[in-house]
Design an enzyme around this catalytic site. Structure first.
Site, PDB file in Angstrom:
ATOM      1  CD  GLU A 103      -3.176   0.459   0.473  1.00  0.00           C
ATOM      2  OE1 GLU A 103      -2.900   1.278  -0.187  1.00  0.00           O
ATOM      3  OE2 GLU A 103      -4.316   0.167   0.523  1.00  0.00           O
ATOM      4  CG  ASP A 107      -5.711   8.320   7.036  1.00  0.00           C
ATOM      5  OD1 ASP A 107      -5.091   8.694   7.635  1.00  0.00           O
ATOM      6  OD2 ASP A 107      -6.772   8.873   6.694  1.00  0.00           O
ATOM      7  CB  VAL A 157       1.392  13.472   1.972  1.00  0.00           C
ATOM      8  CG1 VAL A 157       1.773  14.323   3.293  1.00  0.00           C
ATOM      9  CG2 VAL A 157       1.056  12.042   2.281  1.00  0.00           C
TER      10      VAL A 157
HETATM   11  C1  PRP Z   1      -5.736   5.343  -0.002  1.00  0.00           C
HETATM   12  C2  PRP Z   1      -4.778   4.363   0.071  1.00  0.00           C
HETATM   13  C3  PRP Z   1      -5.444   3.284   0.984  1.00  0.00           C
HETATM   14  C4  PRP Z   1      -6.555   4.000   1.539  1.00  0.00           C
HETATM   15  C5  PRP Z   1      -5.965   4.154   3.166  1.00  0.00           C
HETATM   16  O1  PRP Z   1      -6.528   5.288  -1.169  1.00  0.00           O
HETATM   17  O2  PRP Z   1      -4.061   3.894  -0.939  1.00  0.00           O
HETATM   18  O3  PRP Z   1      -5.862   2.275   0.081  1.00  0.00           O
HETATM   19  O4  PRP Z   1      -6.284   5.347   0.926  1.00  0.00           O
HETATM   20  O5  PRP Z   1      -6.873   4.732   3.932  1.00  0.00           O
HETATM   21  P1  PRP Z   1      -7.694   4.038   5.254  1.00  0.00           P
HETATM   22  O6  PRP Z   1      -6.642   3.563   5.945  1.00  0.00           O
HETATM   23  O7  PRP Z   1      -8.413   5.349   5.853  1.00  0.00           O
HETATM   24  O8  PRP Z   1      -8.704   3.141   4.709  1.00  0.00           O
HETATM   25  P2  PRP Z   1      -7.281   6.374  -1.776  1.00  0.00           P
HETATM   26  O9  PRP Z   1      -8.703   6.245  -1.426  1.00  0.00           O
HETATM   27  O10 PRP Z   1      -6.704   7.626  -1.740  1.00  0.00           O
HETATM   28  O11 PRP Z   1      -7.340   5.968  -3.379  1.00  0.00           O
HETATM   29  P3  PRP Z   1      -5.959   5.787  -4.513  1.00  0.00           P
HETATM   30  O12 PRP Z   1      -4.991   4.804  -3.940  1.00  0.00           O
HETATM   31  O13 PRP Z   1      -6.781   5.167  -5.836  1.00  0.00           O
HETATM   32  O14 PRP Z   1      -5.451   6.915  -4.624  1.00  0.00           O
END
Ligand code: PRP
Length: 184
Positions: A103, A107, A157
Site C-alpha cells: 500500500e 490511514d 500528502v
Molecule cells: C488510499 C490508500 C489506501 C487508503 C487508506 O487510497 O491507497 O487504499 O486510502 O486509507 P484508510 O487506511 O483510511 O482506509 P485512496 O482512497 O486515496 O485511493 P487511490 O489509492 O486510488 O489514490
C-alpha cells in the site's frame, strides 16, 4: 510545471529511494528466513501504490508474483461503514500462498481491514502488510504492519503515487499542500 501548491517537501526523492531499498532488503530477508524459496504473492491495492510497488520489487531479491485489486473509495461510504465494493478482484488464486499486501498509505486502516477479511476467505498461507506511509494517529482498525516506510502526522500528502483529486501522483517526492488548494 507550477509548484506553487506545495507547502513542504516531507520526503525527497533520495530519501524515498533509500527507504524503499532498505524495505526491499528487509522483505527479502524475512521471506528467505521464514519461507525459504516459496514465492511471495504481492497484492497491490490500486492505485496510489503503483510507483512504490515498481521501485520496491526491484529491491526484493526473492521469487515473487504481482496481482492487483481495486475497491471503491470513501465517497461511497467506506469511512462510515468499513465496507467497500471490490471493483477489480485478483486474477489468480492465493490459496496456500504467501501474500504481501503493498500500500502507499494506511490511514484509518478501514480499507485494508476490509481487504484482509476478503483475502483470508481465499485461504492464503500467510498475509503480511507493507506500507510506504503510516498515518498511525488516524488509525481506527488495528492492523499488524510488518514493513513500514515512514510514519507521518495527520497531514494530507501527495506525490510518488499519492494524489489530491487524481492530481500530483507524478511528483518524485512527497509533500504537503498549501491550505488554499483545499479551498478551491
Ligand atoms: C488510499 C490508500 C489506501 C487508503 C487508506 O487510497 O491507497 O487504499 O486510502 O486509507 P484508510 O487506511 O483510511 O482506509 P485512496 O482512497 O486515496 O485511493 P487511490 O489509492 O486510488 O489514490
Amino acid at each position: 510545471m507550477d509548484y506553487s501548491f506545495i507547502k513542504k517537501v516531507l520526503f525527497t526523492e533520495e530519501e524515498i529511494a533509500s527507504r524503499v531499498r532498505s524495505l526491499g532488503e528487509q522483505i527479502t530477508a524475512y521471506y528467505r528466513e521464514n519461507y525459504g524459496e516459496q514465492e511471495i504473492n504481492i497484492v497491490m491495492i490500486l492505485k496510489g501504490g503503483f510507483i512504490f510497488l515498481a521501485d520496491l520489487i526491484r529491491h526484493i531479491h526473492h521469487p515473487l508474483t504481482v496481482d492487483f485489486m481495486a475497491i471503491s473509495s470513501y465517497e461511497n461510504g467506506l469511512k462510515d461503514t468499513g465496507i467497500a465494493r471490490i471493483t477489480m478482484d485478483l486474477s489468480t488464486s492465493i490459496r496456500d500462498r504467501n501474500v504481501l499486501i503493498v500500500e502507499d498509505i494506511i490511514d484509518t486502516g478501514l480499507t485494508l481491514g476490509y481487504i484482509i477479511k476478503i483475502l483470508r476467505e481465499k485461504g492464503p498461507n500467510s498475509i503480511e502488510i507493507c506500507t510506504l506511509l503510516d498515518r498511525a494517529k488516524n488509525r481506527i482498525a488495528d492492523l499488524p504492519i510488518k514493513f513500514r516506510g515512514f510514519e507521518i502526522e495527520s497531514f494530507f500528502v501527495v506525490g510518488y503515487g499519492l494524489d489530491f483529486r487524481q492530481k500530483w501522483r507524478n511528483l518524485p517526492f512527497i509533500c504537503t499542500l498549501k491550505d488554499e488548494v483545499f479551498e478551491t
